[in-house]
Design an enzyme around this catalytic site. Structure first.
Site, PDB file in Angstrom:
ATOM      1  CD  GLU A  68      -2.103  -2.053   1.484  1.00  0.00           C
ATOM      2  OE1 GLU A  68      -0.608  -2.955   2.066  1.00  0.00           O
ATOM      3  OE2 GLU A  68      -2.788  -3.247   1.518  1.00  0.00           O
TER       4      GLU A  68
ATOM      5  CG  HIS B  41     -10.660  -6.692   7.342  1.00  0.00           C
ATOM      6  ND1 HIS B  41      -9.713  -7.314   7.999  1.00  0.00           N
ATOM      7  CD2 HIS B  41      -9.902  -6.528   5.451  1.00  0.00           C
ATOM      8  CE1 HIS B  41      -8.074  -8.130   7.208  1.00  0.00           C
ATOM      9  NE2 HIS B  41      -8.979  -7.830   5.705  1.00  0.00           N
TER      10      HIS B  41
END
Lengths: 330, 339
Positions: free
Chosen positions: B76, B145
Site C-alpha cells: 500500500e 476490516h
C-alpha cells in the site's frame, strides 16, 4: 566516457555552486539567520551532479532531507532557494517548505523530504506517469543509506521492477544514518546487491568520483528511457557536515574525516581535468569566482526579501476549499 | 433536458462513475490490489478475476486494459505513494485502499506526502488523486476490516473527504472527486454496495462540500454520515408515527463540511442529534457538536446528542457487532431525550 567540454564546465560549476551554497548556509545558520533544521550536502556533490547531468527539466527527481544539492543539480534557482531557507516570501516555496521540503516542480524537482524513505513511492508515480502517457521521461529517486532500510524503498523498487518503470534508484551511502554507521544498520555487505532481490541491475559506484557517477548514471538512465526498467546505483561518499547543523559529530574521528577530505569530489575533478588538459586552471578559477558572486547575490536577495504576510499561512493548502474553514476558530 | 434514470446498486453506480471518467479522460487510471485481479494469467488477462474484493471495479479492465487498470502488489505504501507521484506529474489516479483499516501501513504517503505536498511547495503543485476505500461494520469482518476512521482523514489539512450514502450520491461524488484538483478520500460503506436507487445516465456531479437534506422535518435535526443516513431515516419514519418530524441531513462531505446546511437546519428545528458509526473521541460527530455550540448556540433549545459507535475496536461476534453499530432505536432514544 567522453564528456563534451560544455558539460564538463557545467559539472564543475554545479559542484562548486553546491559546495559554496552549503558552506554559506552553514555560516548563515550559525549566525542564527535561518529557522529550523538544516542538513548539508557538501562532500556528496558528485552524486547529484553526475546523475542530473543526464536529465532535462522534463525529467523528475525525488530527494531527501539533504536536498539542496539535488535542487542545484536540477537547476532550481539559487536565489529562490536561499530565500526559501531564510523563510522569505520570495522563496521557491514562498517560505512554506524550508530546507527540508524545498521543491520546484517546474524544474522536475519533486521535493526534499522530511520523511526518510518518503520519496521512492513518489518517484514510481512519476515513472508511472511517463509510462502511461508514453513519454520518454525518467524519474530518479535519491535516497540515503538510512532510507535503504525503510519498507517504502523496498516496496518501491519491487513496484518499479514489476511494472518496468523508468525509475533510477540512487542510494547515496554517506556511511551514517544520522549517527548510526551503515555497517550496523545494513545486514548486507553493500546496498547495491539488494538490486538482485528485485531483478534489476545494481551498481556500486565511487560517489566521490563524478566521472564514475556520470558513467553509471548515464547507463541506468538510458536503460530507463529505453523502457527496460529500473536500476539501483549505490554511490558511496561522505558528508562533510554532521547529520544536521548542530550535530557535534562525535561518532566520527578526525582521522576518518581527514581521509575523506583527501578524496574531495571537487578537488578530484579539478585534478583530472587539469592533468588531462580538458579545462584550464583559469577557466576553473573563473567559475569559482562566478559561483561566489552568485552565492553572495543569493544571500543579499534573501536578506532583502520580505517575510511572507502572516495570513499567507492560510493559502496553498488546497486548490479549492472554503476559506473560512481554513482559518483558526478564534 | 430529460435525463434517463434507472435503478442501480451503489456498487454499480461507483463502477459507472469510474467507467465514464476513464472514457472521458485518458489520464484517469485505476490502481490497487486486485482491482482487475489475475494479472498475467492468460485466460483472465482480458476480463480480470475479481474487479476488487467485492466486485466494485469489475469489467473495467476489459474496456480500459491492464495499462489503466493496474493490479498492484500488496504494497500500500508504494502504490498509494505512486498515486501521489503520478498525480503531481500529470495523471488523475484513483487508488483503492481495500479497507480503510489498512491506512496504518501507508499513512505517511497519504498525509505527509499527498496531503501536504501542495502546501510545502508553496502552491506550485497539485495532487489530483482519489483514494477509494471501504469502511464500516456489519460484515462480521472484525477489528481490522470494519472501522470507519474517516475522522482521521477529515482532520488532515490538504485532504478532502466524502462519504456517500446512496447510489446517486456515490456516482456524482466520485465523478466530482476524480475531477477535483485536490486529493480526495472517498469512503464507500461495504454494507451499502447492494443498496439500489435511481441513478441518472451520463455524467453529473454532486459537489464536494454540500450536504443534502434527505428528509425534511421541523422538530429535530438528525445529521448522519454514510450508512447512518439510512439508520437515521428509519428512526425518523418511526418517530413520525409519534408525531415527531425529524429532518435528516446527510453530510456527504466530511471535509470541507457544509456548516451552513447543519446550522440552517438547526435554526429551524432547534434540536440536534448526530449519528456517526465512527468511534466517538475526536470524531466528526464531536466536530458537528462543537459547530452547533460555537456557531449555533442561540438556536439550541436542548443539549446536542451524539449517537456513535463505542470507543472500542469493531468486535467479531454478531451479538457484539450489533451492539457496536448505532441502531434506529438508539437514535429514537436520543431524540426522545431532547424533544
Amino acid at each position: 566516457m567522453e564528456i563534451p567540454r560544455e558539460r564538463l564546465r557545467w559539472i564543475y560549476e554545479r559542484m562548486a555552486l553546491i559546495r559554496a551554497f552549503e558552506d554559506r548556509v552553514a555560516q548563515e545558520f550559525a549566525a542564527g539567520k535561518l529557522p529550523g533544521f538544516v542538513h548539508l550536502y557538501a562532500g556528496e556533490e558528485a552524486i547529484a551532479v553526475g546523475v542530473c547531468a543526464h536529465l532535462t527539466d522534463r525529467d523528475y527527481i525525488t530527494s531527501t532531507h539533504r536536498g539542496h544539492g539535488h535542487c542545484i543539480a536540477k537547476g532550481v534557482d539559487v536565489k529562490a532557494m536561499m530565500a526559501e531557507l531564510f523563510g522569505k516570501a520570495t522563496g521557491v516555496c514562498k517560505g512554506k517548505g524550508g530546507s527540508m521540503h524545498i521543491a520546484d516542480v517546474d524544474k522536475g524537482m519533486l521535493g526534499a523530504n522530511g520523511i526518510v524513505g518518503g520519496g521512492p513511492p513518489i518517484a514510481c508515480g512519476a515513472g508511472l506517469m511517463a509510462k502511461t502517457l508514453g513519454t520518454d521521461q525518467v524519474a530518479v529517486c535519491f535516497f540515503g543509506d538510512g532510507a535503504a532500510e525503510q519498507g517504502t524503498t523496498h516496496e518501491a523498487m519491487n513496484l518499479a521492477a514489476i511494472w518496468k518503470l523508468p525509475v533510477v534508484f540512487v542510494c547515496e551511502n554517506n556511511l551514517y544514518a544520522e549517527s548510526t554507521p551503515w555497517t550496523y544498520h545494513c545486514a548486507a555487505p553493500d546496498i547495491a546487491s539488494r538490486a538482485a532481490a528485485y531483478d534489476m541491475p545494481g551498481v556500486l559506484v565511487d560517489g566521490t568520483d563524478v566521472f564514475a557517477v556520470y558513467e553509471a548514471a548515464g547507463e541506468a538512465i538510458a536503460r530507463a528511457r529505453r523502457g527496460e526498467g529500473p536500476t539501483l546505483l549505490e554511490c558511496r561518499a561522505f558528508r562533510y557536515y554532521g547529520h544536521f547543523q548542530g550535530d557535534a559529530v562525535s561518532y566520527r574521528t578526525p582521522e576518518e574525516e581527514a581521509a575523506y577530505r583527501q578524496r574531495d569530489p571537487i578537488q578530484r575533478f579539478r585534478q583530472t581535468v587539469l592533468s588531462q588538459g580538458l579545462l584550464s586552471e583559469d577557466e576553473l578559477d573563473a567559475i569559482d569566482a562566478a559561483v561566489q558572486h552568485e552565492i553572495n547575490e543569493a544571500v543579499r536577495f534573501a536578506e532583502a526579501s520580505p517575510l511572507p504576510p502572516p495570513e499567507d499561512c492560510l493559502t496553498d493548502v488546497y486548490v479549492s476549499y472554503p476559506a473560512e474553514q481554513l482559518a483558526f476558530r478564534h | 433536458m430529460v435525463v434517463a434514470t434507472r435503478v442501480l446498486s451503489y456498487r454499480q453506480a461507483i463502477n459507472e462513475a469510474l467507467r465514464l471518467e476513464m472514457r472521458r479522460d485518458p489520464t484517469v487510471i485505476l490502481m490497487g490490489e486486485d482491482v482487475a485481479g489475475g494479472a498475467t494469467i492468460q485466460h483472465i488477462e482480458q476480463e480480470g478475476a475479481w474487479g476488487g474484493p467485492l466486485g466494485v471495479t469489475k469489467s473495467l479492465v476489459s474496456e480500459f486494459g491492464r495499462q489503466r487498470v493496474l493490479d498492484t502488489p500488496i504494497s500500500e505504501a508504494a502504490f498509494i505513494g505512486a498515486a501521489v507521484g503520478a498525480a503531481v506529474t500529470g495523471l488523475r489516479p484513483v487508488a483503492e485502499l481495500m479497507f480503510v483499516d489498512f491506512f496504518g501501513v501507508c499513512m505517511d504517503q497519504i498525509f505527509n506526502q499527498g496531503a501536504k505536498l501542495r502546501y510545502m511547495f508553496g502552491g506550485k503543485a497539485k495532487v489530483p488523486m482519489v483514494i477509494r476505500t471501504m469502511i464500516g461494520a456489519g460484515f462480521g469482518a472484525a477489528g481490522q476490516h470494519s472501522g470507519c476512521h474517516y475522522a482521521v482523514f477529515a482532520h488532515m489539512p490538504g485532504l478532502k473527504a466524502v462519504a456517500p450514502a446512496t447510489p446517486y450520491d456515490a456516482k456524482g461524488l466520485l465523478i466530482a472527486a476524480i475531477r477535483d484538483d485536490d486529493p480526495v478520500m472517498f469512503f464507500e460503506h461495504k454494507m451499502l454496495y447492494d443498496m439500489t436507487g435511481e441513478v441518472p445516465e451520463g455524467d453529473y456531479v454532486v459537489p464536494i462540500g454540500k450536504a443534502d437534506i434527505k428528509r425534511e422535518g421541523n422538530d429535530v435535526t438528525i445529521v448522519a454520515i454514510s450508512r447512518m443516513v439510512h439508520i437515521a431515516l428509519e428512526a425518523a419514519k418511526r418517530l413520525s408515527t409519534e408525531g415527531i418530524e425529524a429532518e435528516v441531513v446527510d453530510l456527504r462531505s466530511l471535509s470541507p463540511l457544509d456548516e451552513d446546511a447543519v446550522l440552517s437546519s438547526l435554526a429551524k428545528t432547534r434540536r440536534l442529534v448526530v449519528v456517526d458509526e465512527d468511534n466517538p473521541r475526536c470524531s466528526v460527530a464531536a466536530d458537528i457538536a462543537a459547530l452547533a455550540v460555537d456557531k449555533g448556540f442561540d438556536y439550541l433549545d436542548a443539549p446536542v446528542k451524539l449517537v456513535t459507535a463505542p470507543h472500542t475496536p469493531v468486535p467479531f461476534s454478531p451479538s457484539l457487532e450489533r451492539y457496536y453499530i448505532p441502531t434506529p432505536e438508539r437514535v429514537i432514544a436520543a431524540v426522545r431525550e431532547i424533544v
